[in-house]
Structures are given as C-alpha cells and as structure tokens.
Design an enzyme around this catalytic site. Sequence first.
Site, PDB file in Angstrom:
ATOM      1  N   GLU A 325     -39.507  -0.100 -13.770  1.00  0.00           N
ATOM      2  CA  GLU A 325     -39.491  -1.381 -13.061  1.00  0.00           C
ATOM      3  C   GLU A 325     -40.103  -2.477 -13.929  1.00  0.00           C
ATOM      4  OE1 GLU A 325     -40.364   0.287  -8.545  1.00  0.00           O
ATOM      5  OE2 GLU A 325     -42.050  -0.147  -9.862  1.00  0.00           O
ATOM      6  N   CYS A 326     -39.413  -3.577 -14.051  1.00  0.00           N
ATOM      7  CA  CYS A 326     -39.916  -4.801 -14.679  1.00  0.00           C
ATOM      8  C   CYS A 326     -40.506  -4.527 -16.068  1.00  0.00           C
ATOM      9  CB  CYS A 326     -40.918  -5.493 -13.759  1.00  0.00           C
ATOM     10  SG  CYS A 326     -41.101  -7.254 -14.116  1.00  0.00           S
ATOM     11  N   GLY A 327     -41.833  -4.471 -16.205  1.00  0.00           N
ATOM     12  CA  GLY A 327     -42.423  -4.223 -17.515  1.00  0.00           C
ATOM     13  C   GLY A 327     -41.960  -2.915 -18.121  1.00  0.00           C
ATOM     14  N   GLY A 424     -34.631  -1.713 -14.106  1.00  0.00           N
ATOM     15  CA  GLY A 424     -34.322  -3.112 -13.824  1.00  0.00           C
ATOM     16  C   GLY A 424     -35.599  -3.883 -13.577  1.00  0.00           C
TER      17      GLY A 424
END
Length: 453
Positions: A325-327, A424
Amino acid sequence: MIAGTSSGVGKTTLTIGIMAALKKRNLVVQGFKCGPDYIDPSYHTAVTKRVSRNIDSWMLSREVIRDIVERSGRDADISIIEGVMGYFDGKSPLENTGSAAEIAVITESPVLLVVDCSGMARSAAAIVKGFQTLHEPSQIVGVIANRVGSEGHFNIVKTAIEQECKIPVIGYMKKNNDLHLPSRHLGLIPAIERGELDSYFDSLAQEVEKTIDLNRLLSISETNNLQEVENSIFHEDPKVNVIIAVAKDAAFNFYYEENIQLLKSRGAEIQYFSPLANEPVPEDADGLYIGGGFPEEFAEQLANNEVSKQSIKELIENGLPTVAECGGFMYLTKSIQSTEGISYPMVGIIDGNVMMQPKLAALGYREIVGVNNNFLMGEGEAAKGHEFHYSTFIPNTEQVPAYVLKSRFGQKQDGCVVHSLIAGYVHFHFASNPKLIDNWLNACLKYQQQKRK
C-alpha cells in the site's frame, strides 16, 4: 472526545497534552483518532504507550466502531477520542456521515469542544450555542477555551459560555505559549521513535495541569461502558496457520492496527522485519504486507539495501501472496525520483517509476471494487480505504489493474497485479470487509502447501 470547531483549532495539542497529564497520574489511557490519519495516532501511542486506533464512520460500520472502542478500551481507565476537522465535518455538507459528531453518538462519548477564543469575548458563547443546536444530540458537555490572551480573558469567555450554553468551561490554554505542535514533516515518526519529543510531551502535560481542571474532565468522562459487541469480527477463530511478514520501520509504519488484529484473529502469526535495516523477508513467511510510510525520505538507504530488495523480489516472483500500500507500492517500483530529480533504484518488481511532487497528488476516501479475480479481491468484492500521497506513478508498460477506485471525482481502474502481488496507492481498511483477509490468508495457505511439496 476532544473535538474542535474547525481544523487547526488546537485539538491535537490539547489531546496529547491531556493524555500526557493523565498518564502522569498513573492512569491507563487508550487513544483513538476519528478518520484515516496515521500521524495523530502516532502521537497518542508515544504518549500513552498503547497503540492508538483509527475509527472512521465512513469506512467502518457502526457495530465495528463500537467493537473497536469497547475491545481496545476494556482494560483502560479512560479512553480519549480525538476528533477530525470541525466537529460536524465529514463526507457531506448535508449530514454527519464520517464526522466526529457521528462517532460521538455511535460511541456514546461525552464531548469537550475546543474553541479558539482569540479575539472574542461573548461571541464565544454564540459559537458554542451553534454547535450545541445544529444537531441533536450534540453530545457536547463541556468546553476548553484555547488561545486566550490571559486568565482574565478566559474568565470573560467562561462566564459568557456558561450562562448562555449551560455547560462548564473546564479550562484554557494561552496563545503564544511556545508549546505548538512540532511540524508534521516527514521525519516526525522517526523523531517520535527516538524519543526526541518526550520533553515536549512533558512540558505540555505541565501546562495542561496548570490551566485545565482534570478532575472535572474525569468526572465528565464517567459514563456507562459500551456493551460488548456480539459476533465481533475480531473474535479469535483461527482458520489457517500461516506466517505473515510485515515490513515495519521508520520508512514503513502506516498500518491500521485493526488490519493486523484481523490477520491475527484468523490464525496468522505476524513477523516484523525492516527493509531499512537491510533485513530479508523472514524465510518461513507465507505472506507479505508492505504498508505505507515515507520511503522517499530514506530512498538512498533503501536503494543500497540489496539484501532486502532481492529477498522481496524473488519471493514475489516465486508466488508469495503480497499486499503493498502507498509507500510499499512505491518501494516495489523500478525507482523513486526525488523532487530534486535524483533517481533511486528500488525493488523493481513493478514496471514503472515514481516521481515525487511538491504538491499533494491525491487525498480522500476511496471505495475499492475488485477486478480480474485477483487473490485479494474477487470480481465485484468491495472494501473501503483512503489515499494520501505526494507522488505519481509513471508505468513503463500497461499494468493489469487490481481494482476500481470510486471517489467523489468518479471512478477509475487502479492498482496493479504482478505475479503474486497486489499493489497500489490506496490504504485498505480491512475491517470494512474482512472477507479480503480470508481471501489473502487462503492464498497464503496455498503458497505454504506448495512450498512443502
């Protein structure tokens, strides 16, 4: 609940100051934060020494919120919920969904309203009166006057509010007291972990003790405990016996605690490791979770940590069911380019590059709907989450999307499926649909069985 009339009114400073002051009295304090924010719970956790929980009435059902609050606060002397934005601010300007006000009602919490009283006297009563009457029940049982000029100014404000609103003003904080919250720069989490803010927390507690009636606060807070929720989604019901490796360090530390608890409740053993310390994925891992954080702040170090990078890449290529997720997503791309234009090579399992931006690239709630029947989300399965990032992803080749994201701006295919990876920018709150946890753990079980053949 400590709520505010608006963002920037000082509720976070007051919340952590009150937590620190109560902790000095040897009380067990459990923190909560309305909304999806990861930073404020980090403050709470640092002060209380207990993991603070996010509760969000858009992402989570009423019963799940009550469940989280009841279970987490069961062995605490007091639970303190920090509000979000202004008290009534949420998903819509027409009703309370997602607001601190809705969560106060759901959790049956008495509310202390923080009012910025700088530059006003009797008018402060009009503000409080408006908050009391906009929606019933308001749950507002007291006021804290922030940014007053002097004790005399406070007494004027207190007299006006108590006469017109019939609720107590239990204390104040002066403006310009040099106890402003440290800047929320990207190095904040490591600073907290190193203990660099401990003296700030102590000073804040001392200031709160001088000007806020903590005994009154405690008496206001004495309410009936929430009833234990039947059929809790966190009830321990081990269905599998697998190990999930979780990346956790200063670069990767944004996880909703309930996501971890859901994994554990269904039988997963959590093993933490640190890409920043160049540690490989634990060799007996059956699944991998790389959450959000600030890999861009540690890009050079992460780029040089080949042991971690190779371990992660090889395991994903070999089928390890992985959620990023993200990072974590950023870390798994070919490279991260800083705002200065310097490019740092990352894991490289995702064929594309990340470019940091000086301005916010995305912010807001997301409804997530599965496509392409990936291991995490079957076609049409839905969950809720949040997106917040300062970077953009530039794919080199066409990506296989993992889900559709729906927001107030419309919808789009997003995320990517690569080998055994779902990645994502969106942060999932798995308590919005625990079925996704079951999907993930079943995939981990299959991987485990394949390893043993």
